[in-house]
Motif scaffolding. Sequence first.
Motif, short mmCIF file in Angstrom:
data_model
loop_
_atom_site.label_atom_id
_atom_site.label_comp_id
_atom_site.label_asym_id
_atom_site.label_seq_id
_atom_site.Cartn_x
_atom_site.Cartn_y
_atom_site.Cartn_z
N THR A 162 -8.42 -11.23 0.96
CA THR A 162 -6.95 -11.08 0.79
C THR A 162 -6.56 -10.78 -0.59
OG1 THR A 162 -6.68 -13.44 0.16
CG2 THR A 162 -6.74 -13.09 2.56
N ARG A 163 -5.24 -10.56 -0.44
CA ARG A 163 -4.94 -10.04 -1.81
C ARG A 163 -4.86 -11.06 -2.89
NH1 ARG A 163 -0.57 -5.22 -2.88
NH2 ARG A 163 -1.98 -3.76 -1.60
N ALA A 164 -4.41 -12.38 -2.00
CA ALA A 164 -4.40 -13.53 -3.09
C ALA A 164 -5.64 -13.93 -3.63
CB ALA A 164 -3.79 -14.68 -2.22
N ALA A 165 -6.76 -13.42 -3.05
CA ALA A 165 -8.07 -14.00 -3.44
C ALA A 165 -8.33 -12.89 -4.69
CB ALA A 165 -9.31 -13.93 -2.36
N ILE A 219 -1.23 9.80 -2.79
CA ILE A 219 -2.28 9.70 -1.85
C ILE A 219 -1.92 8.86 -0.55
CG2 ILE A 219 -4.02 9.69 -3.63
CD1 ILE A 219 -4.36 6.61 -3.50
N SER A 220 -2.52 9.05 0.22
CA SER A 220 -1.95 8.50 1.69
C SER A 220 -2.46 6.79 1.38
CB SER A 220 -3.02 9.01 2.79
OG SER A 220 -4.22 8.44 2.94
N GLU A 221 -1.57 6.35 2.50
CA GLU A 221 -1.61 4.78 2.57
C GLU A 221 -3.09 4.50 2.93
OE1 GLU A 221 0.91 1.20 4.60
OE2 GLU A 221 1.49 3.12 4.88
N TRP A 222 -3.66 5.28 3.82
CA TRP A 222 -4.86 4.98 4.38
C TRP A 222 -5.93 4.78 3.36
CZ3 TRP A 222 -7.06 3.01 8.35
CH2 TRP A 222 -8.30 3.26 8.81
N THR A 223 -5.57 5.84 2.35
CA THR A 223 -6.80 5.99 1.19
C THR A 223 -6.51 4.59 0.11
OG1 THR A 223 -6.63 8.27 1.03
CG2 THR A 223 -7.50 7.12 -0.65
N VAL A 224 -5.43 4.11 -0.08
CA VAL A 224 -5.18 3.00 -0.66
C VAL A 224 -5.76 1.68 0.18
CG1 VAL A 224 -3.47 1.21 -1.50
CG2 VAL A 224 -3.12 3.86 -1.75
N SER A 225 -5.64 1.78 1.61
CA SER A 225 -6.34 0.59 2.21
C SER A 225 -7.75 0.65 2.16
CB SER A 225 -5.68 0.80 3.68
OG SER A 225 -4.23 0.43 3.63
N THR A 226 -8.33 1.60 2.30
CA THR A 226 -9.56 2.07 2.40
C THR A 226 -10.38 1.50 0.97
OG1 THR A 226 -9.74 3.86 3.81
CG2 THR A 226 -11.73 3.62 2.40
N HIS A 227 -9.80 1.66 -0.07
CA HIS A 227 -10.03 1.49 -1.38
C HIS A 227 -10.12 -0.09 -1.56
CE1 HIS A 227 -11.41 5.10 -3.34
NE2 HIS A 227 -10.01 5.70 -2.84
N LEU A 228 -8.88 -0.82 -0.94
CA LEU A 228 -8.92 -1.94 -1.21
C LEU A 228 -9.77 -2.85 -0.48
CD1 LEU A 228 -5.03 -2.61 -1.26
CD2 LEU A 228 -6.62 -2.89 -3.10
N GLU A 283 0.80 -1.06 -0.18
CA GLU A 283 0.02 0.08 0.12
C GLU A 283 0.99 1.15 -0.17
OE1 GLU A 283 -0.71 -2.71 1.89
OE2 GLU A 283 -2.85 -3.06 1.55
N LEU A 284 1.94 1.22 0.68
CA LEU A 284 2.66 2.40 0.82
C LEU A 284 3.39 2.70 -0.41
CD1 LEU A 284 4.27 4.48 2.45
CD2 LEU A 284 5.89 3.01 2.87
N GLN A 285 3.97 1.72 -1.25
CA GLN A 285 4.39 2.16 -2.85
C GLN A 285 3.27 2.54 -3.73
OE1 GLN A 285 5.79 -2.04 -3.05
NE2 GLN A 285 7.94 -1.38 -3.14
N ILE A 286 2.10 2.11 -3.44
CA ILE A 286 0.76 2.39 -4.44
C ILE A 286 0.65 3.90 -3.86
CG2 ILE A 286 -1.36 2.02 -4.80
CD1 ILE A 286 -0.75 -0.88 -4.45
N ALA A 287 0.56 4.31 -2.70
CA ALA A 287 0.26 5.58 -2.39
C ALA A 287 1.32 6.40 -2.76
CB ALA A 287 0.16 5.48 -0.60
N SER A 288 2.35 6.26 -2.47
CA SER A 288 3.45 7.05 -3.02
C SER A 288 3.63 7.38 -4.60
CB SER A 288 4.69 6.43 -2.74
OG SER A 288 5.94 7.31 -3.28
N TYR A 315 -12.66 -5.50 -1.89
CA TYR A 315 -12.67 -7.00 -1.26
C TYR A 315 -14.00 -7.08 -0.70
CZ TYR A 315 -7.46 -6.89 -0.46
OH TYR A 315 -6.05 -6.64 -0.79
N SER A 316 -14.54 -5.88 -0.40
CA SER A 316 -16.11 -6.22 0.22
C SER A 316 -17.04 -6.65 -0.79
CB SER A 316 -16.33 -4.99 1.29
OG SER A 316 -17.78 -5.14 1.75
N LYS A 317 -16.81 -5.77 -1.60
CA LYS A 317 -17.77 -5.83 -2.95
C LYS A 317 -17.62 -7.32 -3.68
CE LYS A 317 -18.69 -1.00 -3.71
NZ LYS A 317 -18.48 0.30 -4.58
N LEU A 318 -16.49 -7.60 -3.62
CA LEU A 318 -16.07 -8.94 -4.32
C LEU A 318 -16.10 -10.07 -3.53
CD1 LEU A 318 -13.08 -8.17 -6.47
CD2 LEU A 318 -15.46 -8.36 -7.12
N GLY A 319 -16.64 -9.75 -2.29
CA GLY A 319 -16.72 -10.84 -1.18
C GLY A 319 -15.21 -11.95 -0.75
#
Length: 67
Positions: free
Chosen positions: A42-45, A22-31, A13-18, A35-39
């Motif tokens: 994990t990132r592997a899923a 945007i903030s790392e928190w924003t990346v985590s929130t979007h992920l 997330e830190l690399q994506i945010a950089s 995840y929730s919408k896809l049910g």
Amino acid sequence: MSPCPSRRTARRELQIASDLNISEWTVSTHLRRIYSKLGIRTRAALAYRCAFLLTGSEDGDTPERRP
């Protein structure tokens, strides 16, 4: 940038945010929302689901890559 991770481009997330300035928190929130919408949980899923959605194959192989 695609939300679908691959083995070659999986980043934290830190690399994506950089990269997106945007903030790392924003990346985590979007992920979490993706995840929730896809049910999934994990990132592997997410990678598995993306492979299936992009290729229509449960193993993620395209017809060209199959033996």
